[in-house]
Design a protein around this motif. Structure first.
Motif, PDB file in Angstrom:
ATOM      1  N   ASP A 125       0.797  -0.837  -0.012  1.00 53.46           N
ATOM      2  CA  ASP A 125      -0.015   0.570  -0.194  1.00 53.46           C
ATOM      3  C   ASP A 125       0.672   1.263   0.113  1.00 53.46           C
ATOM      4  O   ASP A 125       0.317   2.661  -0.950  1.00 53.46           O
ATOM      5  CB  ASP A 125      -0.998   0.349   1.049  1.00 53.46           C
ATOM      6  N   LEU A 126       2.130   1.399   1.048  1.00 51.71           N
ATOM      7  CA  LEU A 126       2.941   1.918   0.468  1.00 51.71           C
ATOM      8  C   LEU A 126       3.755   2.783  -0.340  1.00 51.71           C
ATOM      9  O   LEU A 126       3.792   3.754  -1.309  1.00 51.71           O
ATOM     10  CB  LEU A 126       3.905   2.315   2.163  1.00 51.71           C
ATOM     11  N   THR A 127       3.831   1.488  -0.792  1.00 50.21           N
ATOM     12  CA  THR A 127       4.897   1.484  -2.166  1.00 50.21           C
ATOM     13  C   THR A 127       3.148   2.176  -3.544  1.00 50.21           C
ATOM     14  O   THR A 127       4.278   3.365  -4.768  1.00 50.21           O
ATOM     15  CB  THR A 127       4.794   0.022  -2.428  1.00 50.21           C
ATOM     16  N   CYS A 187       8.207  -0.600   5.876  1.00 43.51           N
ATOM     17  CA  CYS A 187       8.282   1.154   5.894  1.00 43.51           C
ATOM     18  C   CYS A 187       9.335   2.061   5.821  1.00 43.51           C
ATOM     19  O   CYS A 187       9.006   3.081   5.830  1.00 43.51           O
ATOM     20  CB  CYS A 187       7.327   1.388   7.301  1.00 43.51           C
ATOM     21  N   ARG A 188      10.287   1.205   5.075  1.00 41.51           N
ATOM     22  CA  ARG A 188      11.514   1.982   4.908  1.00 41.51           C
ATOM     23  C   ARG A 188      11.520   2.398   2.905  1.00 41.51           C
ATOM     24  O   ARG A 188      11.400   1.094   2.408  1.00 41.51           O
ATOM     25  CB  ARG A 188      12.774   1.868   5.422  1.00 41.51           C
ATOM     26  N   GLU A 248       8.805  10.833   0.855  1.00 43.24           N
ATOM     27  CA  GLU A 248       8.562  10.960   2.580  1.00 43.24           C
ATOM     28  C   GLU A 248       7.464  12.172   2.475  1.00 43.24           C
ATOM     29  O   GLU A 248       6.578  11.840   3.357  1.00 43.24           O
ATOM     30  CB  GLU A 248       9.726  12.734   2.911  1.00 43.24           C
ATOM     31  N   GLU A 249       7.039  12.291   1.418  1.00 43.23           N
ATOM     32  CA  GLU A 249       4.635  13.074   2.225  1.00 43.23           C
ATOM     33  C   GLU A 249       3.950  12.311   2.127  1.00 43.23           C
ATOM     34  O   GLU A 249       3.434  11.993   2.918  1.00 43.23           O
ATOM     35  CB  GLU A 249       4.316  13.807   0.675  1.00 43.23           C
ATOM     36  N   ALA A 259       8.429   5.505   7.157  1.00 41.85           N
ATOM     37  CA  ALA A 259       9.946   5.978   8.346  1.00 41.85           C
ATOM     38  C   ALA A 259      11.342   6.304   7.735  1.00 41.85           C
ATOM     39  O   ALA A 259      11.581   7.425   8.088  1.00 41.85           O
ATOM     40  CB  ALA A 259      10.079   5.187   9.155  1.00 41.85           C
ATOM     41  N   SER A 260      11.639   5.984   6.412  1.00 43.21           N
ATOM     42  CA  SER A 260      12.545   7.352   6.233  1.00 43.21           C
ATOM     43  C   SER A 260      12.780   6.781   3.882  1.00 43.21           C
ATOM     44  O   SER A 260      12.140   6.044   3.783  1.00 43.21           O
ATOM     45  CB  SER A 260      13.534   6.358   6.733  1.00 43.21           C
ATOM     46  N   VAL A 261      13.503   7.845   4.055  1.00 43.65           N
ATOM     47  CA  VAL A 261      13.029   7.730   2.292  1.00 43.65           C
ATOM     48  C   VAL A 261      14.686   7.760   1.941  1.00 43.65           C
ATOM     49  O   VAL A 261      15.624   8.496   2.457  1.00 43.65           O
ATOM     50  CB  VAL A 261      12.848   8.694   1.294  1.00 43.65           C
ATOM     51  N   THR A 262      15.643   5.975   1.454  1.00 44.68           N
ATOM     52  CA  THR A 262      16.697   6.613   0.626  1.00 44.68           C
ATOM     53  C   THR A 262      16.900   6.871  -0.807  1.00 44.68           C
ATOM     54  O   THR A 262      15.743   6.505  -1.164  1.00 44.68           O
ATOM     55  CB  THR A 262      17.596   4.996   0.865  1.00 44.68           C
TER      56      THR A 262
END
Length: 229
Positions: A16-18, A43-44, A65-66, A71-74
């Motif tokens: 879902d986050l993807t 969640c990363r 990031e929005e 939790a984090s974005v690389t």
């Protein structure tokens, strides 16, 4: 055509986050022709692929990031400037200097600019934190840039004001008088704390408030923490 892709061999939550990140990227007109792969695990998020300019790289990271729950974005995105948009390092440097002068309104000579293979490095000292951020912001969309390394430092006066504010916040409103009694001295990023602090347990809070400032290199503890009789 937007070629943003996602990896779906993941948990339902990460899936879902993807999808949310992919949709955010697709909605951004500046990213509609970029090739970006989104991978979310635990969640990363990790963004991979190539983009045509540094501004697109920043926009993609911000889009990720929005998303609530990330939790984090690389960013593992490579900037490959199209041949017709490439500039020589000398041309990029001239453009950067103009932008810093006319758009960021920084005084001439305040910032040293070096460019290598499209990568821009900013060094020097500015008076205020907002100027450090603004110097980078006005460069993000300039053509030909592949990366920006912001090595600008801020003035000792700015650090002094911010550290004092952090100490006040750390001690809370009830201890404002104790916070006011603490003298903050700054020289070349080294903070010296002086003055009385009768509540011994608050010493760690005060020191941590100074140490956590991004521009502080070291903290010299000269506080008098002997409890009042």
């Amino acid at each position: 055509m937007n070629t943003t892709t996602a990896t779906f061999n993941i948990s339902p939550r990460d899936c879902d986050l993807t999808n949310c990140i992919v949709e955010n990227i697709r909605r951004d007109p500046s990213l509609c022709h970029e090739s970006i792969c989104v991978d979310v695990r635990d969640c990363r998020a990790v963004l991979r692929g190539t983009v045509s300019n540094y501004g697109a790289r920043i926009a993609a990271l911000e889009a990720a990031e929005e998303v609530h729950g990330i939790a984090s974005v690389t960013g593992e995105l490579t900037v490959e400037v199209p041949r017709h948009l490439r500039r020589s390092d000398a041309q990029i440097r001239d453009t950067v200097l103009d932008a810093l002068k006319w758009r960021a309104c920084l005084p001439s000579g305040a910032v040293t600019v070096s460019v290598f293979n499209g990568g821009v490095t900013l060094s020097g000292k500015v008076d205020w934190s907002y100027q450090r951020k603004l110097a980078e912001k006005v460069l993000v969309r300039l053509p030909g840039i592949t990366s920006i390394s912001n090595q600008l430092s801020v003035s000792d006066r700015q650090i002094q004001l911010e550290v004092s504010a952090r100490i006040r916040a750390a001690l809370c409103v009830a201890a404002e008088t104790r916070a006011d009694a603490i003298k903050v001295e700054v020289r070349d990023g080294i903070v010296t704390l002086r003055g009385p602090l009768p509540v011994v347990s608050e010493r760690a809070l005060v020191i941590a408030a100074a140490q956590n400032h991004s521009e502080v290199r070291n903290v010299c503890d000269a506080l008098n923490t002997i409890a009042a009789a």
